[in-house]
Design an enzyme around this catalytic site. Sequence first.
Site, PDB file in Angstrom:
ATOM      1  N   PRO A  79      97.286 -14.647 -39.412  1.00 57.54           N
ATOM      2  CA  PRO A  79      98.318 -15.890 -39.440  1.00 57.54           C
ATOM      3  C   PRO A  79      98.095 -17.159 -38.736  1.00 57.54           C
ATOM      4  O   PRO A  79      97.627 -17.108 -37.586  1.00 57.54           O
ATOM      5  CB  PRO A  79      99.850 -15.266 -39.297  1.00 57.54           C
ATOM      6  CG  PRO A  79      99.389 -13.882 -38.914  1.00 57.54           C
ATOM      7  CD  PRO A  79      97.957 -13.530 -38.942  1.00 57.54           C
ATOM      8  N   THR A  89      95.818 -19.672 -38.961  1.00 59.95           N
ATOM      9  CA  THR A  89      94.582 -20.032 -38.682  1.00 59.95           C
ATOM     10  C   THR A  89      94.067 -21.067 -39.272  1.00 59.95           C
ATOM     11  O   THR A  89      92.827 -21.515 -39.588  1.00 59.95           O
ATOM     12  CB  THR A  89      93.652 -18.702 -38.727  1.00 59.95           C
ATOM     13  OG1 THR A  89      93.719 -18.214 -40.002  1.00 59.95           O
ATOM     14  CG2 THR A  89      93.565 -17.838 -37.659  1.00 59.95           C
ATOM     15  N   GLY A  90      95.061 -21.636 -40.264  1.00 62.03           N
ATOM     16  CA  GLY A  90      94.787 -22.765 -40.892  1.00 62.03           C
ATOM     17  C   GLY A  90      94.297 -22.738 -42.632  1.00 62.03           C
ATOM     18  O   GLY A  90      93.828 -23.615 -43.041  1.00 62.03           O
ATOM     19  N   LYS A  91      94.847 -21.316 -42.912  1.00 64.13           N
ATOM     20  CA  LYS A  91      94.357 -21.026 -44.268  1.00 64.13           C
ATOM     21  C   LYS A  91      95.094 -21.953 -45.225  1.00 64.13           C
ATOM     22  O   LYS A  91      94.488 -22.600 -46.110  1.00 64.13           O
ATOM     23  CB  LYS A  91      94.983 -19.530 -44.839  1.00 64.13           C
ATOM     24  CG  LYS A  91      94.140 -18.788 -43.877  1.00 64.13           C
ATOM     25  CD  LYS A  91      94.496 -17.288 -44.261  1.00 64.13           C
ATOM     26  CE  LYS A  91      95.835 -16.726 -43.788  1.00 64.13           C
ATOM     27  NZ  LYS A  91      96.057 -16.952 -42.478  1.00 64.13           N
ATOM     28  N   THR A  92      96.561 -22.085 -45.216  1.00 65.56           N
ATOM     29  CA  THR A  92      97.181 -23.126 -45.995  1.00 65.56           C
ATOM     30  C   THR A  92      96.541 -24.572 -45.901  1.00 65.56           C
ATOM     31  O   THR A  92      96.417 -25.133 -46.835  1.00 65.56           O
ATOM     32  CB  THR A  92      98.684 -23.079 -45.674  1.00 65.56           C
ATOM     33  OG1 THR A  92      99.001 -21.622 -45.766  1.00 65.56           O
ATOM     34  CG2 THR A  92      99.387 -23.752 -46.655  1.00 65.56           C
ATOM     35  N   HIS A 146     102.579  -6.532  -5.498  1.00 70.04           N
ATOM     36  CA  HIS A 146     102.140  -5.921  -6.882  1.00 70.04           C
ATOM     37  C   HIS A 146     101.146  -7.049  -7.436  1.00 70.04           C
ATOM     38  O   HIS A 146     100.099  -6.498  -7.654  1.00 70.04           O
ATOM     39  CB  HIS A 146     103.276  -5.862  -7.638  1.00 70.04           C
ATOM     40  CG  HIS A 146     102.863  -5.359  -9.064  1.00 70.04           C
ATOM     41  ND1 HIS A 146     103.195  -4.070  -9.646  1.00 70.04           N
ATOM     42  CD2 HIS A 146     102.483  -6.260 -10.368  1.00 70.04           C
ATOM     43  CE1 HIS A 146     102.794  -4.040 -10.626  1.00 70.04           C
ATOM     44  NE2 HIS A 146     102.150  -5.309 -11.175  1.00 70.04           N
ATOM     45  N   GLU A 147     101.671  -8.048  -7.297  1.00 68.26           N
ATOM     46  CA  GLU A 147     100.679  -9.330  -7.776  1.00 68.26           C
ATOM     47  C   GLU A 147      99.266  -9.438  -6.932  1.00 68.26           C
ATOM     48  O   GLU A 147      98.200  -9.697  -7.494  1.00 68.26           O
ATOM     49  CB  GLU A 147     101.374 -10.608  -8.012  1.00 68.26           C
ATOM     50  CG  GLU A 147     102.438 -10.726  -9.022  1.00 68.26           C
ATOM     51  CD  GLU A 147     102.105  -9.985 -10.176  1.00 68.26           C
ATOM     52  OE1 GLU A 147     101.058 -10.142 -10.877  1.00 68.26           O
ATOM     53  OE2 GLU A 147     103.036  -9.424 -10.792  1.00 68.26           O
ATOM     54  N   HIS A 154      96.833  -6.790  -8.159  1.00 62.97           N
ATOM     55  CA  HIS A 154      96.055  -7.152  -9.184  1.00 62.97           C
ATOM     56  C   HIS A 154      95.010  -8.274  -8.975  1.00 62.97           C
ATOM     57  O   HIS A 154      93.884  -8.200  -9.170  1.00 62.97           O
ATOM     58  CB  HIS A 154      96.949  -8.173 -10.379  1.00 62.97           C
ATOM     59  CG  HIS A 154      97.570  -7.127 -11.316  1.00 62.97           C
ATOM     60  ND1 HIS A 154      97.416  -5.927 -11.729  1.00 62.97           N
ATOM     61  CD2 HIS A 154      99.180  -7.015 -11.413  1.00 62.97           C
ATOM     62  CE1 HIS A 154      98.389  -5.229 -12.417  1.00 62.97           C
ATOM     63  NE2 HIS A 154      99.632  -5.983 -12.096  1.00 62.97           N
ATOM     64  N   ASP A 214     101.836  -2.437 -17.173  1.00 59.11           N
ATOM     65  CA  ASP A 214     100.364  -2.326 -16.471  1.00 59.11           C
ATOM     66  C   ASP A 214      99.980  -1.081 -17.249  1.00 59.11           C
ATOM     67  O   ASP A 214      98.614  -0.763 -17.497  1.00 59.11           O
ATOM     68  CB  ASP A 214     100.176  -2.377 -15.246  1.00 59.11           C
ATOM     69  CG  ASP A 214     100.739  -3.794 -14.582  1.00 59.11           C
ATOM     70  OD1 ASP A 214     100.620  -5.005 -15.591  1.00 59.11           O
ATOM     71  OD2 ASP A 214     101.100  -4.040 -13.475  1.00 59.11           O
TER      72      ASP A 214
HETATM   73  P1  ADP Z   1      98.037 -20.038 -42.306  1.00 61.41           P
HETATM   74  O1  ADP Z   1      98.174 -20.680 -43.556  1.00 61.41           O
HETATM   75  O2  ADP Z   1      96.710 -19.533 -42.002  1.00 61.41           O
HETATM   76  O3  ADP Z   1      99.102 -19.383 -41.822  1.00 61.41           O
HETATM   77  P2  ADP Z   1      98.469 -22.768 -41.532  1.00 61.41           P
HETATM   78  O4  ADP Z   1      97.591 -23.488 -42.539  1.00 61.41           O
HETATM   79  O5  ADP Z   1      99.904 -22.789 -42.182  1.00 61.41           O
HETATM   80  O6  ADP Z   1      98.041 -21.341 -41.198  1.00 61.41           O
HETATM   81  O7  ADP Z   1      98.697 -23.626 -40.402  1.00 61.41           O
HETATM   82  C1  ADP Z   1      99.689 -23.927 -39.723  1.00 61.41           C
HETATM   83  C2  ADP Z   1      99.698 -25.278 -38.794  1.00 61.41           C
HETATM   84  O8  ADP Z   1      98.774 -25.009 -37.748  1.00 61.41           O
HETATM   85  C3  ADP Z   1      98.944 -26.165 -39.674  1.00 61.41           C
HETATM   86  O9  ADP Z   1      99.752 -26.970 -40.363  1.00 61.41           O
HETATM   87  C4  ADP Z   1      98.305 -26.894 -38.471  1.00 61.41           C
HETATM   88  O10 ADP Z   1      99.105 -27.914 -38.016  1.00 61.41           O
HETATM   89  C5  ADP Z   1      97.915 -26.063 -37.367  1.00 61.41           C
HETATM   90  N1  ADP Z   1      96.507 -25.464 -37.712  1.00 61.41           N
HETATM   91  C6  ADP Z   1      96.075 -24.202 -37.807  1.00 61.41           C
HETATM   92  N2  ADP Z   1      94.836 -24.024 -37.921  1.00 61.41           N
HETATM   93  C7  ADP Z   1      94.398 -25.368 -37.692  1.00 61.41           C
HETATM   94  C8  ADP Z   1      92.881 -26.081 -37.778  1.00 61.41           C
HETATM   95  N3  ADP Z   1      91.961 -25.187 -37.784  1.00 61.41           N
HETATM   96  N4  ADP Z   1      92.794 -27.256 -37.371  1.00 61.41           N
HETATM   97  C9  ADP Z   1      93.882 -27.982 -37.305  1.00 61.41           C
HETATM   98  N5  ADP Z   1      95.116 -27.413 -37.301  1.00 61.41           N
HETATM   99  C10 ADP Z   1      95.370 -26.289 -37.304  1.00 61.41           C
HETATM  100 ZN    ZN Z   2     101.503  -5.775 -13.022  1.00 67.01          ZN
HETATM  101 MG    MG Z   3     100.014 -20.064 -44.552  1.00 61.50          MG
END
Ligand code: ADP
Ligand code: ZN
Ligand code: MG
Length: 648
Positions: free
Chosen positions: A239, A241-244, A458-459, A462, A534
Site C-alpha cells: 500500500p 507505493t504509488g500504484k494509483t 535500558h537505552e 541498546h 524487545d
Molecule cells: P497505492 O495506490 O499504491 O496505495 P497511491 O498511488 O494511492 O498508492 O499513493 C498515495 C500518495 O502517495 C500519492 O498520491 C502520492 O502523493 C504519494 N506517492 C506514492 N508513491 C509515490 C511516488 N513513487 N512518487 C511520488 N509520490 C508518491
Molecule cells: Zn528496549
Molecule cells: Mg491505491
Amino acid sequence: MADKQKAAPGGQSGGANNQRPQGLRPSFWWAVLLALLVWNAMLLLPHSKPEARIPYSTFLEQIRSSNVSEVVITGSQISGAFVKPFPWAAPKTAGQPESGKKAAPKKYTHFVTIFPKTVGDPALMGLLESHHVTVEARDSTEPWYVSLFLDWGPMLLLVGYFVWMGRQASRGQAGLFGLGRSKARRYGSEYPKVTFSEVAGAGEAKDDLQEVVDFLQKPQKYVRMGARIPHGTLLVGPPGTGKTLLARAVAGEAGVPFFHISGSEFVEMFVGVGASRVRSLFEEAKAASPAIIFVDELDAVGRRRGAGLGATNDEREQTLNQLLVEMDGFDVHQEVIVLAATNRPDVLDPALLRPGRFDRQVTVPLPDREGREGILRIHTAKLPTAPDVDLQLLSRKTVGMSGADIANLCNEAALLAAKGLLAQVNMAAFDEAIDRIILGGARPALTDPNARRIVAYHESGHTMVAWLTPGTDPVHKVTIIPHGRALGITEQVPSEEQYNYSRTYLIARIDVMLGGRVSEEIVFGDITTGAENDLIQATRLARRMVTRWGMGSLGPVAFDSDEQQPFLGYELARGKDYSESTAARIDNDVQKLISERSEIVTNLLATARDKLDKLAETLLREETVDETLLAQILGPREQIAKKPAAMS
Ligand code: ADP
Ligand code: ZN
Ligand code: MG
C-alpha cells in the site's frame, strides 16, 4: 432493440466527469409513452366537424329528397355534406331505459355511412347524378408502410417499452433507478494531469508502463506487426507505493480518457448490480477508445472463487465472472487497456491471471534510498524548506517508508513548522515528524527519578551493544523522552539499503535488542516489563532465522513457508506443514539461540560497565544524546552500515 446499446455516442466530446448514456435514456421512453397517450386521446376525442353516422338506407333517402350536396367515396366509406342540417339521433341500444324527457335530436351538416360492398349498388351512381350530387372518389389504400405503421406502430412501441422495462429489471432490481450504471468516474481534461515525472523511484514500473503508453498512442505500430495487444496489466505492490498514481500517470502520458473504479465499489448490496456495472464500464470505455480502465483494489472483487460464504460472496463472484467475460471479449482492434492494482496478488483468482486477462504484472516495490530522495524532492517542492534540510539524510532516515508515508511525513513536518510559527520547514521539523510517524508523538518526560534511571540504563544498553558490535547499524541518536508507548528510543540509521542479510548481521541485531534488558539486570539486579517489545522482536527474528533461513542448528531446512495471511478462512485449515516433534525442536533451537546471545551481551556490557554508567548519566542530564556526543563518550565506532531499526 438490444443493438441500440451500442449506439451510445462515441468520440471525445464532453469534458471531465460525464456519465455516458447507457443505451437509450429513460427519458426517451417517457416521451414515447406520452406520445401514445396523446394518440389515444385524439382517437377518442370527437371530431371537430361533427358527422352523423347514418345507415345506408337513410343516406339513399336523403339523396332522393335532394338533401345531399356532395359525397366523398373512400373505399367502402362514404362521407358527405347535407344541403340543410339534418336532425339525427342514433337509435337507442336495446335494454337502455327510455328517459322521460326526449332531448331534441342534434342537427348535423355532415354525415358518414358505409357502402354495402358485398351486396353492391349499381344504381347508386345514377341516383347521385340525377340529384346533381358532386362525387369525389379517393384511393382508399395508403402506401403499405403508412397503414402498417398506423396499425402496428403503437403496438410496437408498447412492446419495446416493456422489453426495456424487463431488461432494466433483470439487471438488478434497482435498475430503474440507475443503480446498474457504472459509477466509474471519467477523468478528462479538467482532471489534473499526472505524468511520470511526478512519480519518483519506480523506474522499472515506469519502463514497463511506458509500453502501455506507447500502445495507446501508436496502436497501428503494433497491429501492423500482427502483435496481440496485452489488454490487462496488474500493478502489484505494498500500500502507498504509488500504484494509483502510476495508473493515472499512464493515462496522463498517453492523453486518453481514464475510467477509474475501485474494487470495493463494485461490490454492492444487490446481486447483479456489480456485474451490470462492469458491463457498462467496459461499454463506456470501448465507446471512448482508446481509453484506460483502472480497477483499483482488484482483490476486493477478484478473490478466489469458492472462498467464503453468503450472498455478498455470490455477488462478488458474479461481478468477477463478468469481469472475466469482458476481458475475453476484447477484439484485436479495441484500444482499451485495463490496468488494475492490488497489494494482495496471492488471494486473486487464478483465472484473472490467465493469458488474455491480467497476464502482465508490474511490481511497484517500496522505494529504495534513491527513490525516497526523489519522492522527498517531489513533496518538498511545494514547501518553503529551510536551507538545513538535507534530503539525502532524510532519505536514509525513512527506510521502509512508502511514497504515501513520505508524502504524509512532508505534510506533518509542514504542520509542525506552522505550529511552531517557523518561517520555513526546517530539519528539526522533519526529525520530529519522523519520530511522530514511526513512534507516535513525544510525551511528557518521566518525573519519577527511579523510573528515569531504569530507562536511561535500558537505552544505554541498546546503544552500547550497537556501538560496540561491528556489523550492526550506526546509532543516530538515543533519547529518554517517551514517544508513543516507548519510554525511550535508540535510533539506528543504516547508511545503505540492504536486501539480503547475513547471519552475522541478524545475530548482531538480536544482541542489540537484548542489550536493554541485560543492562537493567546488570545494574539493578532486576528486570522490568519495559523490555517486553524487545523480547518479542528478538524472539521473532530468532524464530525466522531457524524456520525460514536455515540459520539454526536444524540445518538448511525451511519450515512454515506461509505465515502471512492468517485472516483467510481456507488458509486456516492448512495449518503447519511439519510435525509436533519438529515444532519442539524449533522452539528449543530458538530458546538456545536467545539465551546464548543473552550471555554474550552480558559479558560485553559487564566489561564496559564504566562506559555504560557514563552514557546513562549523560542521558539523565541531557535526555537526548546524538551521534557526535556518543563518539565523545564511547570513542569512535567501526561502521559497517546496514538495515534500519528503532529500539525502545
Ligand atoms: P497505492 O495506490 O499504491 O496505495 P497511491 O498511488 O494511492 O498508492 O499513493 C498515495 C500518495 O502517495 C500519492 O498520491 C502520492 O502523493 C504519494 N506517492 C506514492 N508513491 C509515490 C511516488 N513513487 N512518487 C511520488 N509520490 C508518491
Ligand atoms: Zn528496549
Ligand atoms: Mg491505491
